[in-house]
Design a protein around this motif. Structure first.
Motif, PDB file in Angstrom:
ATOM      1  N   ALA A   1      -1.191  -6.772  -1.116  1.00 59.60           N
ATOM      2  CA  ALA A   1      -0.696  -5.438  -0.860  1.00 59.60           C
ATOM      3  C   ALA A   1      -1.930  -4.500  -0.984  1.00 59.60           C
ATOM      4  N   ASN A   2      -2.766  -4.643  -1.755  1.00 62.36           N
ATOM      5  CA  ASN A   2      -3.581  -3.673  -1.995  1.00 62.36           C
ATOM      6  C   ASN A   2      -4.735  -3.927  -0.911  1.00 62.36           C
ATOM      7  N   ALA A   3      -4.970  -5.047  -0.272  1.00 57.85           N
ATOM      8  CA  ALA A   3      -5.933  -5.181   0.891  1.00 57.85           C
ATOM      9  C   ALA A   3      -5.255  -4.581   2.042  1.00 57.85           C
ATOM     10  N   ASN A   4      -3.708  -4.773   2.126  1.00 58.06           N
ATOM     11  CA  ASN A   4      -3.206  -4.184   3.350  1.00 58.06           C
ATOM     12  C   ASN A   4      -3.222  -2.611   3.317  1.00 58.06           C
ATOM     13  N   VAL A   5      -3.286  -2.009   2.199  1.00 61.19           N
ATOM     14  CA  VAL A   5      -3.408  -0.400   2.136  1.00 61.19           C
ATOM     15  C   VAL A   5      -4.509  -0.175   2.597  1.00 61.19           C
ATOM     16  N   ALA A   6      -5.638  -0.822   1.975  1.00 54.88           N
ATOM     17  CA  ALA A   6      -7.176  -0.443   2.470  1.00 54.88           C
ATOM     18  C   ALA A   6      -7.343  -0.616   4.062  1.00 54.88           C
ATOM     19  N   SER A   7      -6.661  -1.570   4.604  1.00 54.74           N
ATOM     20  CA  SER A   7      -6.727  -1.883   6.001  1.00 54.74           C
ATOM     21  C   SER A   7      -6.098  -0.634   6.603  1.00 54.74           C
ATOM     22  N   ALA A   8      -4.850  -0.562   6.297  1.00 50.58           N
ATOM     23  CA  ALA A   8      -4.249   0.531   6.979  1.00 50.58           C
ATOM     24  C   ALA A   8      -4.847   2.070   6.763  1.00 50.58           C
ATOM     25  N   ILE A   9      -5.628   2.240   5.697  1.00 51.21           N
ATOM     26  CA  ILE A   9      -6.377   3.574   5.555  1.00 51.21           C
ATOM     27  C   ILE A   9      -7.341   3.407   6.680  1.00 51.21           C
ATOM     28  N   ALA A  10      -8.239   2.539   6.831  1.00 55.38           N
ATOM     29  CA  ALA A  10      -9.305   2.447   7.506  1.00 55.38           C
ATOM     30  C   ALA A  10      -8.837   2.803   9.065  1.00 55.38           C
ATOM     31  N   ASN A  11      -7.723   1.800   9.458  1.00 56.84           N
ATOM     32  CA  ASN A  11      -7.444   2.229  10.749  1.00 56.84           C
ATOM     33  C   ASN A  11      -6.758   3.458  10.877  1.00 56.84           C
ATOM     34  N   ALA A  12      -6.322   4.325  10.279  1.00 57.27           N
ATOM     35  CA  ALA A  12      -5.483   5.645  10.276  1.00 57.27           C
ATOM     36  C   ALA A  12      -6.606   6.561  10.365  1.00 57.27           C
ATOM     37  N   GLU A  13      -7.951   6.334   9.552  1.00 58.39           N
ATOM     38  CA  GLU A  13      -9.032   7.131   9.706  1.00 58.39           C
ATOM     39  C   GLU A  13      -9.688   7.081  11.152  1.00 58.39           C
ATOM     40  N   ALA A  14      -9.769   5.804  11.665  1.00 60.93           N
ATOM     41  CA  ALA A  14     -10.352   5.811  12.890  1.00 60.93           C
ATOM     42  C   ALA A  14      -9.529   6.389  14.125  1.00 60.93           C
ATOM     43  N   THR A  15      -8.164   6.294  14.083  1.00 56.22           N
ATOM     44  CA  THR A  15      -7.336   6.660  15.189  1.00 56.22           C
ATOM     45  C   THR A  15      -7.454   8.512  14.838  1.00 56.22           C
ATOM     46  N   ARG A  16      -7.369   8.783  13.822  1.00 49.39           N
ATOM     47  CA  ARG A  16      -7.491  10.117  13.497  1.00 49.39           C
ATOM     48  C   ARG A  16      -8.694  11.103  14.205  1.00 49.39           C
ATOM     49  N   VAL A  17      -9.831  10.353  13.987  1.00 50.15           N
ATOM     50  CA  VAL A  17     -11.119  10.843  14.542  1.00 50.15           C
ATOM     51  C   VAL A  17     -11.132  10.760  15.959  1.00 50.15           C
ATOM     52  N   LYS A  18     -10.441   9.591  16.579  1.00 47.90           N
ATOM     53  CA  LYS A  18     -10.378   9.437  17.978  1.00 47.90           C
ATOM     54  C   LYS A  18      -9.533  10.621  18.643  1.00 47.90           C
ATOM     55  N   ALA A  19      -8.447  10.862  17.921  1.00 48.05           N
ATOM     56  CA  ALA A  19      -7.405  12.012  18.315  1.00 48.05           C
ATOM     57  C   ALA A  19      -8.115  13.431  18.318  1.00 48.05           C
ATOM     58  N   ASP A  20      -8.801  13.586  17.259  1.00 51.69           N
ATOM     59  CA  ASP A  20      -9.558  15.047  17.284  1.00 51.69           C
ATOM     60  C   ASP A  20     -10.791  15.024  18.327  1.00 51.69           C
ATOM     61  N   ARG A  21     -11.437  13.971  18.552  1.00 51.99           N
ATOM     62  CA  ARG A  21     -12.464  14.023  19.808  1.00 51.99           C
ATOM     63  C   ARG A  21     -11.931  14.517  21.188  1.00 51.99           C
TER      64      ARG A  21
END
Length: 402
Positions: free
Chosen positions: A111-131
């Protein structure tokens, strides 16, 4: 010889006369009753007045734990360790059992690993939306592309929340592998040993903890008696009081410490016709154990118009009816013993509590009751007053010594 015969006849005559005179004297003594008391019997009385008397009730009861908790597992697994001694005192939160945590620790790591993966994916999608946003404003990219990128960013953020919730669940399950004591109290025997498989859905507890200080005593009172008490309270014949309960143990000894009645059930047991009253007692030495049979004695109300009559003044008829002798006029300027029925169902110390049949100022005969008959003429004196006792030979001058 003639003289001797005459003398003999004289002696016989004198002896016979003496015997006849002695017999007449004895008959007079027996008939007159020289030693018998003369006049009416002397009795002692007391003047009674009403007083506020607690109406004491004695009822059976059984002890029950103040708190009781059945310890059950909340996860499935093998018991690895037991941390307590059976029958000892345990504290709230103290570890009792250790269930194998291997699977739950692995689930937590995942569950800890899944949280870390979800956070990384959320950061990438947020940056893409901002661009994409300024490019969409300049129409350098299609607005649909920006809309898709923003939706992907929000979805990734929601995924982060989901994985964090799964991580919390995994941590909770891992924590449940250590079974703690839910309350402070005395722990019973362990129903499962080390190596036993337990499940989260099982019905049997691992063990039971009971808090015994303080402890409850459940008292059974007949609903008819409770109804009678409430009517007396409603009519003003009795006054409510806070019941202080005394306890008698199974061996007949007094418990020593007193308790208080806390509440009464609002329903009547259809099988027994009784209402349960619950009292709370301190139990610092652990003498009282759940399930013990005891006798309770307490006052539920106070009768402000009851009379305390010494027990020696109350007699019982063959039917069990209580009666007393009261000093009354005999219509000739003297006094007589009047028998009066009374209601006396309970005692207080050396006195009967009389709730009916007497009036303030009545003179109750307490001394000499055994020698009094109904409507017999008597000589009443205050109880415990010195009484004049005449000698059987007082005034007798006929008895002489030679």
């Amino acid at each position: 010889m003639a003289v001797e015969c005459s003398s003999l006849r004289a002696v016989v005559f004198v002896g016979t006369a003496a015997l006849l005179l002695g017999g007449c004297g004895a008959a007079k003594q027996e008939k007159g009753g020289r030693g018998a008391p003369k006049g009416p019997p002397e009795v002692g009385y007391i003047v009674i007045q009403p007083s506020s008397v607690p109406l004491v009730t004695e009822l059976a009861g059984r002890t029950a734990a103040y708190q009781s908790s059945e310890v059950r597992p909340q996860v499935t697994g093998l018991i690895k360790r037991r941390f307590f001694t059976e029958g000892s005192l345990v504290r709230e939160g103290q570890p009792l059992y250790q269930i194998d945590p291997s699977l739950y620790r692995a689930s937590t790591n995942q569950a800890n690993a899944n949280v870390a993966s979800a956070i990384a994916n959320a950061e990438a999608t947020r940056v893409k939306a901002d661009r994409y946003k300024p490019l969409a404003d300049m129409q350098a990219v299609a607005k649909q592309d920006y809309t898709d990128a923003a939706a992907a960013a929000r979805q990734a953020a929601a995924t982060v929340s989901q994985t964090k919730a799964a991580l919390d669940t995994a941590k909770i399950n891992l924590r449940f592998t250590t079974v703690p004591a839910p309350i402070t109290g005395r722990i019973g025997r362990s129903l499962y040993t080390v190596g036993a498989l337990v499940t989260a859905s099982q019905t049997d507890p691992l063990t039971t903890i009971q808090k015994l200080d303080p402890i409850y005593v459940d008292i059974q009172q007949a609903s008819a008696d409770l109804l009678r008490l409430r009517r007396a309270l409603a009519s003003g014949g009795s006054v409510a009081t806070r019941a202080s309960v005394q306890l008698k143990l199974e061996d007949g000894s007094d418990y020593g410490l007193t308790g208080d009645v806390e509440f009464s059930e609002v329903v009547v047991d259809a099988a027994t016709g009784t209402v349960t009253l619950r009292a709370r007692f301190p139990n610092p030495k652990g003498i009282l154990l759940p399930g013990m049979f005891v006798r309770t004695r307490f006052a539920q109300s106070i009768d402000p118009n009851a009379f305390l009559v010494p027990q020696q003044a109350v007699s019982r008829s063959p039917k069990g009816e209580a009666t007393v002798f009261v000093v009354g006029p005999d219509g000739k300027g003297g006094y007589k013993a009047v028998q009066r029925p009374v209601t006396a169902t309970t005692t207080q110390g050396t006195d009967w509590i009389v709730t009916a049949g007497l009036k303030p100022g009545d003179k109750i005969i307490t001394q000499g009751v055994g020698k009094v008959k109904v409507n017999q003429t008597i000589k009443p004196v205050a109880a415990n007053a010195p009484q004049t006792i005449k000698s059987p030979n007082a005034g007798d001058t006929s008895a002489k010594t030679n």
